[in-house]
Design a protein around this motif. Structure first.
Motif, PDB file in Angstrom:
ATOM      1  N   LEU A  96     -24.492   9.284   6.290  1.00 54.08           N
ATOM      2  CA  LEU A  96     -25.950   9.274   6.499  1.00 54.08           C
ATOM      3  C   LEU A  96     -26.677   9.069   5.173  1.00 54.08           C
ATOM      4  O   LEU A  96     -27.755   8.472   5.132  1.00 54.08           O
ATOM      5  CB  LEU A  96     -26.424  10.529   7.230  1.00 54.08           C
ATOM      6  N   ILE A  99     -26.703   5.402   4.589  1.00 47.01           N
ATOM      7  CA  ILE A  99     -27.680   4.745   5.482  1.00 47.01           C
ATOM      8  C   ILE A  99     -29.104   4.976   4.979  1.00 47.01           C
ATOM      9  O   ILE A  99     -29.941   4.055   4.987  1.00 47.01           O
ATOM     10  CB  ILE A  99     -27.518   5.265   6.933  1.00 47.01           C
ATOM     11  N   GLU A 103     -31.082   1.673   4.246  1.00 48.73           N
ATOM     12  CA  GLU A 103     -32.045   1.290   5.290  1.00 48.73           C
ATOM     13  C   GLU A 103     -33.411   1.977   5.175  1.00 48.73           C
ATOM     14  O   GLU A 103     -34.370   1.543   5.799  1.00 48.73           O
ATOM     15  CB  GLU A 103     -31.442   1.586   6.675  1.00 48.73           C
ATOM     16  N   HIS A 104     -33.485   3.069   4.388  1.00 50.68           N
ATOM     17  CA  HIS A 104     -34.744   3.829   4.359  1.00 50.68           C
ATOM     18  C   HIS A 104     -35.213   4.131   2.928  1.00 50.68           C
ATOM     19  O   HIS A 104     -35.978   5.077   2.718  1.00 50.68           O
ATOM     20  CB  HIS A 104     -34.577   5.138   5.138  1.00 50.68           C
ATOM     21  N   ASP A 111     -39.172  10.365  12.025  1.00 49.00           N
ATOM     22  CA  ASP A 111     -39.170   9.726  13.345  1.00 49.00           C
ATOM     23  C   ASP A 111     -37.931  10.204  14.113  1.00 49.00           C
ATOM     24  O   ASP A 111     -36.810  10.052  13.625  1.00 49.00           O
ATOM     25  CB  ASP A 111     -39.136   8.210  13.165  1.00 49.00           C
ATOM     26  N   ASP A 113     -36.350   9.133  16.795  1.00 48.72           N
ATOM     27  CA  ASP A 113     -35.365   8.113  17.169  1.00 48.72           C
ATOM     28  C   ASP A 113     -34.526   7.682  15.975  1.00 48.72           C
ATOM     29  O   ASP A 113     -33.304   7.531  16.082  1.00 48.72           O
ATOM     30  CB  ASP A 113     -36.062   6.889  17.790  1.00 48.72           C
ATOM     31  N   GLU A 114     -35.185   7.481  14.833  1.00 52.41           N
ATOM     32  CA  GLU A 114     -34.455   7.069  13.626  1.00 52.41           C
ATOM     33  C   GLU A 114     -33.525   8.182  13.146  1.00 52.41           C
ATOM     34  O   GLU A 114     -32.399   7.919  12.712  1.00 52.41           O
ATOM     35  CB  GLU A 114     -35.435   6.673  12.515  1.00 52.41           C
ATOM     36  N   GLU A 116     -32.101  10.480  14.998  1.00 55.53           N
ATOM     37  CA  GLU A 116     -30.976  10.632  15.933  1.00 55.53           C
ATOM     38  C   GLU A 116     -29.939   9.518  15.786  1.00 55.53           C
ATOM     39  O   GLU A 116     -28.812   9.649  16.268  1.00 55.53           O
ATOM     40  CB  GLU A 116     -31.493  10.703  17.377  1.00 55.53           C
ATOM     41  N   LYS A 117     -30.303   8.427  15.121  1.00 58.11           N
ATOM     42  CA  LYS A 117     -29.331   7.356  14.866  1.00 58.11           C
ATOM     43  C   LYS A 117     -28.372   7.713  13.727  1.00 58.11           C
ATOM     44  O   LYS A 117     -27.332   7.084  13.567  1.00 58.11           O
ATOM     45  CB  LYS A 117     -30.062   6.051  14.504  1.00 58.11           C
ATOM     46  N   LEU A 118     -28.747   8.705  12.910  1.00 63.45           N
ATOM     47  CA  LEU A 118     -27.929   9.057  11.742  1.00 63.45           C
ATOM     48  C   LEU A 118     -26.667   9.807  12.179  1.00 63.45           C
ATOM     49  O   LEU A 118     -26.711  10.612  13.113  1.00 63.45           O
ATOM     50  CB  LEU A 118     -28.739   9.926  10.765  1.00 63.45           C
ATOM     51  N   PRO A 119     -25.543   9.575  11.509  1.00 65.64           N
ATOM     52  CA  PRO A 119     -24.296  10.260  11.877  1.00 65.64           C
ATOM     53  C   PRO A 119     -24.444  11.780  11.769  1.00 65.64           C
ATOM     54  O   PRO A 119     -25.037  12.282  10.810  1.00 65.64           O
ATOM     55  CB  PRO A 119     -23.289   9.758  10.830  1.00 65.64           C
ATOM     56  N   HIS A 123     -30.026  15.646  18.794  1.00 69.44           N
ATOM     57  CA  HIS A 123     -31.431  15.853  19.174  1.00 69.44           C
ATOM     58  C   HIS A 123     -31.992  17.131  18.551  1.00 69.44           C
ATOM     59  O   HIS A 123     -33.113  17.147  18.053  1.00 69.44           O
ATOM     60  CB  HIS A 123     -31.528  15.912  20.698  1.00 69.44           C
TER      61      HIS A 123
END
Length: 220
Positions: A96, A99, A103-104, A111, A113-114, A116-119, A123
């Motif tokens: 993470l 990432i 990406e950030h 956010d 949604d963003e 929750e995409k992280l390893p 939630h």
């Protein structure tokens, strides 16, 4: 005495928790969204106390995603071993961090949604970061909250997603961030899994004075 109606229970619980914990502190030591994110990830199936004992050494190794992304999972694992699940958690922290850098721009996204995409970020973890790092309204449900919401008749407790939905519906949005911490502290202090069965603590006995048998709680 009669058992309280649901609306009465909601008002009483809200008022009593505000009296007991007017300003509940964030239990995990951190200094920014990144260190909070990692601490919350480490707290899965581990106590906050243990996490707070381990993280100072981890921050010495790396306290930001740029430095952490250069570390191997093995280096991370050596430090976080006392937290349990260290093979999975160390890989998630390393990945993470990469990432976030790639990406950030090294920033933790505010956010759901963003996040929750992280390893390693589910939630609940995303919800904790949203509320405690960014002050955004969220109601992360852990095992304490799931248990107490059932004992207090606020949900049927089929799963944590349902419990979260029910609590969000019952309590005003501006109270969520503080309330999720208040319930956790109350659960630890007065209404633990072993210390109360729905017939012992002050809130349980006030809401349900006629409850004669232990309240069966569904596991999350």
């Amino acid at each position: 005495m009669k058992n309280m109606l649901k609306a009465e229970r909601v008002d009483y619980i809200h008022q009593r928790l505000n009296e007991l914990y007017p300003e509940p502190p964030i239990p995990l030591d951190h200094k920014d969204p990144y260190t909070l994110l990692v601490a919350v990830l480490l707290s899965a199936q581990c106590t906050d106390e243990r996490v707070n004992q381990v993280t100072p050494a981890l921050w010495q190794l790396a306290d930001n995603p740029f430095d952490m992304a250069k570390k191997t999972p093995e280096q991370i694992k050596e430090i976080i071993r006392p937290c349990g699940l260290s093979p999975q958690k160390s890989k998630a922290i390393a990945k993470l961090s990469q990432i976030l850098v790639e990406e950030h721009n090294g920033e933790v996204p505010a956010d759901m949604d963003e996040l929750e995409k992280l390893p390693g970020v589910g939630h609940k973890t995303a919800g904790v970061v949203m509320t405690q790092a960014f002050g955004q309204p969220a109601f992360p449900v852990d095992t304490h909250i799931h248990r107490l919401a059932q004992r207090w008749g606020l949900t049927n407790g089929k799963n944590v997603a349902q419990t979260e939905k029910d609590l969000k519906r019952l309590f005003p949005i501006e109270s969520w961030n503080k309330l999720h911490l208040q319930i956790i502290y109350y659960g630890r202090e007065y209404c633990s899994a072993r210390g109360c069965d729905g017939t012992v603590c002050e809130i349980c006995t006030t809401c349900y004075p006629n409850r004669k048998h232990p309240k069966k709680v569904l596991k999350p």
